[in-house]
Enzyme design. Structure first.
Site, PDB file in Angstrom:
ATOM      1  N   ASP A  44       0.831  -1.212   0.000  1.00  0.00           N
ATOM      2  CA  ASP A  44       0.000   0.000   0.000  1.00  0.00           C
ATOM      3  C   ASP A  44       0.864   1.260   0.000  1.00  0.00           C
ATOM      4  OD1 ASP A  44      -2.334   1.413  -0.049  1.00  0.00           O
ATOM      5  OD2 ASP A  44      -2.837   1.117   2.062  1.00  0.00           O
TER       6      ASP A  44
ATOM      7  N   HIS B   7       2.683   3.304  -9.026  1.00  0.00           N
ATOM      8  CA  HIS B   7       2.477   1.866  -9.255  1.00  0.00           C
ATOM      9  C   HIS B   7       3.677   1.264  -9.979  1.00  0.00           C
ATOM     10  CE1 HIS B   7      -1.422   2.209  -7.593  1.00  0.00           C
ATOM     11  NE2 HIS B   7      -1.961   2.850  -8.601  1.00  0.00           N
TER      12      HIS B   7
ATOM     13  N   LEU C  28      10.530 -20.618  -4.873  1.00  0.00           N
ATOM     14  CA  LEU C  28       9.528 -19.785  -4.213  1.00  0.00           C
ATOM     15  C   LEU C  28       8.199 -19.818  -4.974  1.00  0.00           C
ATOM     16  CD1 LEU C  28       8.829 -17.344  -2.216  1.00  0.00           C
ATOM     17  CD2 LEU C  28       9.520 -15.877  -4.119  1.00  0.00           C
TER      18      LEU C  28
HETATM   19  C1  IPE Z   1      -5.418  -2.769  -0.384  1.00  0.00           C
HETATM   20  O1  IPE Z   1      -5.013  -1.453  -0.628  1.00  0.00           O
HETATM   21  C2  IPE Z   1      -5.426  -3.516  -1.669  1.00  0.00           C
HETATM   22  C3  IPE Z   1      -4.125  -3.700  -2.292  1.00  0.00           C
HETATM   23  C4  IPE Z   1      -2.967  -3.446  -1.747  1.00  0.00           C
HETATM   24  C5  IPE Z   1      -4.170  -4.246  -3.614  1.00  0.00           C
HETATM   25  P1  IPE Z   1      -6.082  -0.275  -0.730  1.00  0.00           P
HETATM   26  O2  IPE Z   1      -5.307   0.981  -0.827  1.00  0.00           O
HETATM   27  O3  IPE Z   1      -7.033  -0.545  -1.810  1.00  0.00           O
HETATM   28  O4  IPE Z   1      -6.817  -0.409   0.672  1.00  0.00           O
HETATM   29  P2  IPE Z   1      -7.870   0.541   1.399  1.00  0.00           P
HETATM   30  O5  IPE Z   1      -9.059   0.617   0.525  1.00  0.00           O
HETATM   31  O6  IPE Z   1      -7.223   1.868   1.593  1.00  0.00           O
HETATM   32  O7  IPE Z   1      -8.147  -0.146   2.685  1.00  0.00           O
HETATM   33  C1  IPE Z   2      -1.367   0.216  -3.411  1.00  0.00           C
HETATM   34  O1  IPE Z   2      -1.144   1.578  -3.428  1.00  0.00           O
HETATM   35  C2  IPE Z   2      -1.591  -0.367  -4.783  1.00  0.00           C
HETATM   36  C3  IPE Z   2      -2.965  -0.788  -5.069  1.00  0.00           C
HETATM   37  C4  IPE Z   2      -3.953  -0.778  -4.232  1.00  0.00           C
HETATM   38  C5  IPE Z   2      -3.230  -1.262  -6.402  1.00  0.00           C
HETATM   39  P1  IPE Z   2      -2.358   2.597  -3.476  1.00  0.00           P
HETATM   40  O2  IPE Z   2      -2.691   2.862  -4.903  1.00  0.00           O
HETATM   41  O3  IPE Z   2      -3.477   2.114  -2.651  1.00  0.00           O
HETATM   42  O4  IPE Z   2      -1.700   3.887  -2.841  1.00  0.00           O
HETATM   43  P2  IPE Z   2      -2.394   4.907  -1.837  1.00  0.00           P
HETATM   44  O5  IPE Z   2      -2.940   4.104  -0.705  1.00  0.00           O
HETATM   45  O6  IPE Z   2      -3.459   5.616  -2.598  1.00  0.00           O
HETATM   46  O7  IPE Z   2      -1.277   5.804  -1.422  1.00  0.00           O
HETATM   47 MG    MG Z   3      -4.015   2.393  -0.710  1.00  0.00          MG
END
Ligand code: IPE
Ligand code: IPE
Ligand code: MG
Length: 258
Positions: free
Chosen positions: A34, A51, A145
Site C-alpha cells: 500500500d 504503481h 519460491l
Molecule cells: C489494499 O489497498 C489492496 C491492495 C494493496 C491491492 P487499498 O489501498 O485498496 O486499501 P484501502 O481501501 O485503503 O483499505
Molecule cells: C497500493 O497503493 C496499490 C494498489 C492498491 C493497487 P495505493 O494505490 O493504494 O496507494 P495509496 O494508498 O493511494 O497511497
Molecule cells: Mg491504498
C-alpha cells in the site's frame, strides 16, 4: 550515525540479513502493498508513476524471499474494491500487470519461481487473464519460491465461494457434515498452502482490507509507515527480524512454550 558504525568493532558490523535466524524464517509471507499513490503524490507525479515504482519493490521482495528460501509469498496486487478507482488508474494497473509479467517472466522462471494467482480471475480483462494464465502454466513445474498474486481478490468472496462449493457438494449428497476446518480450507484458493506466519502492510494503514480473512487467523502482523515503493530488501529483513522476536503462543501461556 555513520561515525558510530565505522567505529564499531569489526564483529558488530553485521548487516540485518546476517542477523536473521535462517532456521526460524516464516514459510509464508503475505504483503498488503500500500501507498503507491501517496508516494507518487509526494514526488509530484501521477499515481501510475507510483504503481510503476511499486513494481521495483515487488522485484526486490520476491528476490529476497527466494534468496532466503522462503516457500510462499502472497502479494495483494488488486482488490475487488479497487474496481471503484478512476477508470484510467484501473486500466493502467491492468496494463502494468500484463507488461510486468511479460518483462519478468523469463527471470522468474530462471530463478525457479512458481507463479499462482488467487481471486476472481474470470472477471479480469481478457488480456490480463491470459497473461496470468500463461505465466502460471509456464512456471508450473518450478520448485522454488511460490509467488501468489492476489488479483481481483476479496477474502469474503473467497469464503463465500468455498461455502457455496460445499453447499453444492452437500446437496449432491457427497459431503460429510458437519464440515471441519480442514475441509473448509481445502475449498479456499490457498488450499494446500500453509497460512502466512507474517503479514506486512506498508503506508501506515492499520487494516486488513478484505485480505485472507480466514488464513490470517493467527498471523503475526507487521505495519510500517513506509510507502510500498520505499520498501526494499533491507526493510524486509527488518520485518523478519521483528517477527523473529515475537513469541507465538497460540493461546497458551509463555511458560507452556518453554
Ligand atoms: C489494499 O489497498 C489492496 C491492495 C494493496 C491491492 P487499498 O489501498 O485498496 O486499501 P484501502 O481501501 O485503503 O483499505
Ligand atoms: C497500493 O497503493 C496499490 C494498489 C492498491 C493497487 P495505493 O494505490 O493504494 O496507494 P495509496 O494508498 O493511494 O497511497
Ligand atoms: Mg491504498
Amino acid at each position: 550515525m555513520l561515525d558510530l558504525i565505522l567505529f564499531l568493532p569489526q564483529g558488530m558490523k553485521t548487516s540485518l540479513k546476517e542477523r536473521l535466524d535462517l532456521k526460524r524464517l516464516p514459510t509464508h509471507v503475505a504483503v498488503i502493498m500500500d501507498g503507491n499513490g501517496r508516494w507518487a503524490k509526494r514526488e509530484g507525479m501521477p499515481r501510475l508513476f507510483g504503481h510503476r515504482a511499486g513494481v521495483q519493490s515487488v522485484r526486490q521482495i520476491t528476490e529476497a524471499c527466494a534468496e532466503l528460501g522462503i516457500r510462499h509469498l502472497t502479494l495483494y496486487a488488486f482488490s475487488t474494491e479497487n474496481w471503484n478507482r478512476p477508470v484510467l488508474e484501473v486500466t493502467g494497473l491492468m496494463d502494468l500487470l500484463v507488461e510486468t509479467l511479460r518483462r519478468e517472466l523469463q527471470a522468474l522462471h530462471n530463478n525457479g519461481v512458481r507463479l499462482k494467482a488467487i481471486g476472481d480471475l474470470g472477471a479480469l480483462p481478457e488480456k490480463t487473464r491470459r497473461a496470468l494464465e500463461e505465466a502460471v502454466a509456464r512456471t508450473n513445474d518450478n520448485t522454488g519460491l511460490q509467488l501468489i498474486l492476489a488479483i481481483n481478490y476479496s477474502a469474503r468472496w473467497e469464503i463465500l465461494h468455498a461455502a457455496n462449493a460445499l453447499a453444492a457438494e452437500a446437496a449432491a449428497g457427497r459431503l460429510v457434515t458437519p464440515v471441519d476446518e480442514r475441509t473448509f480450507a481445502g475449498q479456499l484458493s490457498t488450499a494446500g498452502i500453509p497460512d502466512p506466519e507474517l503479514l506486512i502492510r506498508t503506508s501506515g494503514e492499520y487494516r486488513i482490507s478484505n485480505f485472507l480473512l480466514w488464513q490470517l487467523a493467527y498471523t503475526e502482523l507487521y505495519f510500517t509507515s513506509l510507502f510500498w515503493p520505499e520498501f526494499g530488501k533491507e526493510q524486509l529483513y527488518e520485518a523478519l527480524l521483528d517477527y523473529q522476536q515475537r513469541e507465538r503462543r497460540f493461546g497458551k501461556t509463555s511458560e507452556q512454550l518453554a
